[in-house]
Write a protein that holds these residues in place. Structure first.
Motif, PDB file in Angstrom:
ATOM      1  N   MET A   1       0.833  -1.210   0.000  1.00 47.57           N
ATOM      2  CA  MET A   1       0.000   0.000   0.000  1.00 47.57           C
ATOM      3  C   MET A   1       0.864   1.256   0.000  1.00 47.57           C
ATOM      4  SD  MET A   1      -3.182  -0.844   2.463  1.00 47.57           S
ATOM      5  CE  MET A   1      -4.271  -2.211   2.112  1.00 47.57           C
ATOM      6  N   ALA A   2       1.972   1.218   0.733  1.00 46.42           N
ATOM      7  CA  ALA A   2       2.872   2.370   0.789  1.00 46.42           C
ATOM      8  C   ALA A   2       3.498   2.643  -0.574  1.00 46.42           C
ATOM      9  CB  ALA A   2       3.956   2.141   1.837  1.00 46.42           C
ATOM     10  N   GLU A   3       3.719   1.598  -1.364  1.00 46.85           N
ATOM     11  CA  GLU A   3       4.312   1.754  -2.695  1.00 46.85           C
ATOM     12  C   GLU A   3       3.313   2.255  -3.725  1.00 46.85           C
ATOM     13  OE1 GLU A   3       5.770  -2.145  -3.507  1.00 46.85           O
ATOM     14  OE2 GLU A   3       7.583  -1.865  -2.321  1.00 46.85           O
ATOM     15  N   ASP A   4       2.031   2.032  -3.485  1.00 52.45           N
ATOM     16  CA  ASP A   4       0.989   2.376  -4.445  1.00 52.45           C
ATOM     17  C   ASP A   4       0.520   3.815  -4.220  1.00 52.45           C
ATOM     18  OD1 ASP A   4      -1.801   2.561  -5.582  1.00 52.45           O
ATOM     19  OD2 ASP A   4      -1.294   0.515  -6.188  1.00 52.45           O
ATOM     20  N   LYS A   5       0.592   4.628  -5.250  1.00 53.82           N
ATOM     21  CA  LYS A   5       0.231   6.051  -5.134  1.00 53.82           C
ATOM     22  C   LYS A   5      -1.273   6.270  -4.998  1.00 53.82           C
ATOM     23  CE  LYS A   5       4.453   7.499  -5.799  1.00 53.82           C
ATOM     24  NZ  LYS A   5       5.265   7.659  -4.638  1.00 53.82           N
ATOM     25  N   THR A   6      -2.089   5.279  -5.348  1.00 51.10           N
ATOM     26  CA  THR A   6      -3.541   5.456  -5.300  1.00 51.10           C
ATOM     27  C   THR A   6      -4.145   5.108  -3.946  1.00 51.10           C
ATOM     28  OG1 THR A   6      -3.973   3.221  -6.126  1.00 51.10           O
ATOM     29  CG2 THR A   6      -3.748   4.969  -7.770  1.00 51.10           C
ATOM     30  N   VAL A   7      -3.331   4.566  -3.043  1.00 52.20           N
ATOM     31  CA  VAL A   7      -3.825   4.142  -1.730  1.00 52.20           C
ATOM     32  C   VAL A   7      -3.073   4.893  -0.635  1.00 52.20           C
ATOM     33  CG1 VAL A   7      -4.064   2.183  -0.158  1.00 52.20           C
ATOM     34  CG2 VAL A   7      -4.409   1.849  -2.605  1.00 52.20           C
ATOM     35  N   SER A   8      -3.824   5.446   0.312  1.00 48.05           N
ATOM     36  CA  SER A   8      -3.209   6.124   1.454  1.00 48.05           C
ATOM     37  C   SER A   8      -2.966   5.101   2.562  1.00 48.05           C
ATOM     38  CB  SER A   8      -4.115   7.243   1.960  1.00 48.05           C
ATOM     39  OG  SER A   8      -3.567   7.813   3.135  1.00 48.05           O
ATOM     40  N   ALA A   9      -1.746   4.627   2.651  1.00 53.62           N
ATOM     41  CA  ALA A   9      -1.401   3.594   3.630  1.00 53.62           C
ATOM     42  C   ALA A   9      -1.572   4.097   5.064  1.00 53.62           C
ATOM     43  CB  ALA A   9       0.026   3.108   3.408  1.00 53.62           C
TER      44      ALA A   9
ATOM     45  N   LYS B   1     -10.693   7.867   0.292  1.00 49.52           N
ATOM     46  CA  LYS B   1     -11.238   9.083  -0.321  1.00 49.52           C
ATOM     47  C   LYS B   1     -12.246   8.767  -1.419  1.00 49.52           C
ATOM     48  CE  LYS B   1      -7.037  11.559   0.661  1.00 49.52           C
ATOM     49  NZ  LYS B   1      -5.677  11.512   0.208  1.00 49.52           N
ATOM     50  N   SER B   2     -12.195   7.532  -1.930  1.00 51.53           N
ATOM     51  CA  SER B   2     -13.086   7.153  -3.027  1.00 51.53           C
ATOM     52  C   SER B   2     -13.301   5.643  -3.034  1.00 51.53           C
ATOM     53  CB  SER B   2     -12.485   7.586  -4.370  1.00 51.53           C
ATOM     54  OG  SER B   2     -11.303   6.842  -4.627  1.00 51.53           O
ATOM     55  N   ALA B   3     -14.309   5.226  -3.778  1.00 52.85           N
ATOM     56  CA  ALA B   3     -14.561   3.792  -3.937  1.00 52.85           C
ATOM     57  C   ALA B   3     -13.393   3.135  -4.666  1.00 52.85           C
ATOM     58  CB  ALA B   3     -15.866   3.576  -4.703  1.00 52.85           C
ATOM     59  N   GLU B   4     -12.747   3.879  -5.554  1.00 49.78           N
ATOM     60  CA  GLU B   4     -11.602   3.347  -6.289  1.00 49.78           C
ATOM     61  C   GLU B   4     -10.440   3.046  -5.344  1.00 49.78           C
ATOM     62  OE1 GLU B   4     -13.246   6.188  -7.230  1.00 49.78           O
ATOM     63  OE2 GLU B   4     -14.343   5.266  -8.887  1.00 49.78           O
ATOM     64  N   GLU B   5     -10.194   3.940  -4.387  1.00 46.35           N
ATOM     65  CA  GLU B   5      -9.121   3.710  -3.419  1.00 46.35           C
ATOM     66  C   GLU B   5      -9.454   2.493  -2.549  1.00 46.35           C
ATOM     67  OE1 GLU B   5      -6.556   5.903   0.128  1.00 46.35           O
ATOM     68  OE2 GLU B   5      -8.368   6.874  -0.613  1.00 46.35           O
ATOM     69  N   ARG B   6     -10.711   2.379  -2.141  1.00 49.76           N
ATOM     70  CA  ARG B   6     -11.154   1.234  -1.344  1.00 49.76           C
ATOM     71  C   ARG B   6     -10.914  -0.067  -2.111  1.00 49.76           C
ATOM     72  NH1 ARG B   6     -15.765  -2.019  -0.346  1.00 49.76           N
ATOM     73  NH2 ARG B   6     -16.159  -2.302   1.869  1.00 49.76           N
ATOM     74  N   SER B   7     -11.294  -0.077  -3.380  1.00 50.30           N
ATOM     75  CA  SER B   7     -11.105  -1.268  -4.224  1.00 50.30           C
ATOM     76  C   SER B   7      -9.633  -1.571  -4.452  1.00 50.30           C
ATOM     77  CB  SER B   7     -11.799  -1.080  -5.569  1.00 50.30           C
ATOM     78  OG  SER B   7     -13.185  -0.984  -5.385  1.00 50.30           O
ATOM     79  N   ALA B   8      -8.833  -0.520  -4.645  1.00 51.87           N
ATOM     80  CA  ALA B   8      -7.394  -0.715  -4.871  1.00 51.87           C
ATOM     81  C   ALA B   8      -6.733  -1.328  -3.644  1.00 51.87           C
ATOM     82  CB  ALA B   8      -6.730   0.609  -5.236  1.00 51.87           C
ATOM     83  N   ALA B   9      -7.117  -0.877  -2.454  1.00 57.07           N
ATOM     84  CA  ALA B   9      -6.559  -1.440  -1.219  1.00 57.07           C
ATOM     85  C   ALA B   9      -6.911  -2.920  -1.103  1.00 57.07           C
ATOM     86  CB  ALA B   9      -7.078  -0.670  -0.008  1.00 57.07           C
ATOM     87  N   GLU B  10      -8.146  -3.257  -1.415  1.00 58.98           N
ATOM     88  CA  GLU B  10      -8.553  -4.664  -1.353  1.00 58.98           C
ATOM     89  C   GLU B  10      -7.796  -5.500  -2.381  1.00 58.98           C
ATOM     90  OE1 GLU B  10     -12.499  -7.493  -1.796  1.00 58.98           O
ATOM     91  OE2 GLU B  10     -12.771  -5.354  -1.414  1.00 58.98           O
ATOM     92  N   ARG B  11      -7.659  -4.960  -3.586  1.00 59.88           N
ATOM     93  CA  ARG B  11      -6.936  -5.674  -4.645  1.00 59.88           C
ATOM     94  C   ARG B  11      -5.487  -5.936  -4.244  1.00 59.88           C
ATOM     95  NH1 ARG B  11      -6.994  -1.976  -8.005  1.00 59.88           N
ATOM     96  NH2 ARG B  11      -4.804  -1.439  -7.997  1.00 59.88           N
TER      97      ARG B  11
END
Length: 103
Positions: free
Chosen positions: A48-56, A75-85
């Motif tokens: 998560m720390a490496e991914d710019k779309t997710v606030s670790a 901040k968004s549904a996309e960030e929520r989905s990215a964290a899960e992915r």
């Protein structure tokens, strides 16, 4: 990036030292299982720390017997989905429970 990894590793180690007896004392899991879960938590947080779309820093990660639980705020549904992915694609993760709330 290396600094972020070092900070996450240090935080995980400190957490492990402080909490190792707690989960084991409550008969939730063995010491070996607890250490494996702590390693999984660290790997997920590092990704998560490496991914710019997710606030670790806004998302908490806890692991019990290979199941990763995500909580906190996105901040968004996309960030929520990215964290899960990211969590699901981490080697060793058996299941993911996504309790992240979108604000």
């Amino acid at each position: 990036m290396k600094l972020a990894h070092a900070v996450l590793a240090a935080a995980a180690t400190l957490t492990l030292v402080q909490l190792t007896g707690c989960a084991v004392a409550r008969d939730q899991q063995s010491v070996g299982s607890y250490i494996d879960d702590a390693a999984l938590t660290t790997r997920v947080k590092a990704r998560m720390a490496e991914d710019k779309t997710v606030s670790a820093t806004s998302i908490s990660v806890e692991t019990l017997k290979g199941t990763v639980q995500l909580s906190g705020f996105a901040k968004s549904a996309e960030e929520r989905s990215a964290a899960e992915r990211l969590a699901r694609s981490t080697p060793g993760v058996q299941a993911v429970r996504n309790d992240i709330l979108v604000r």
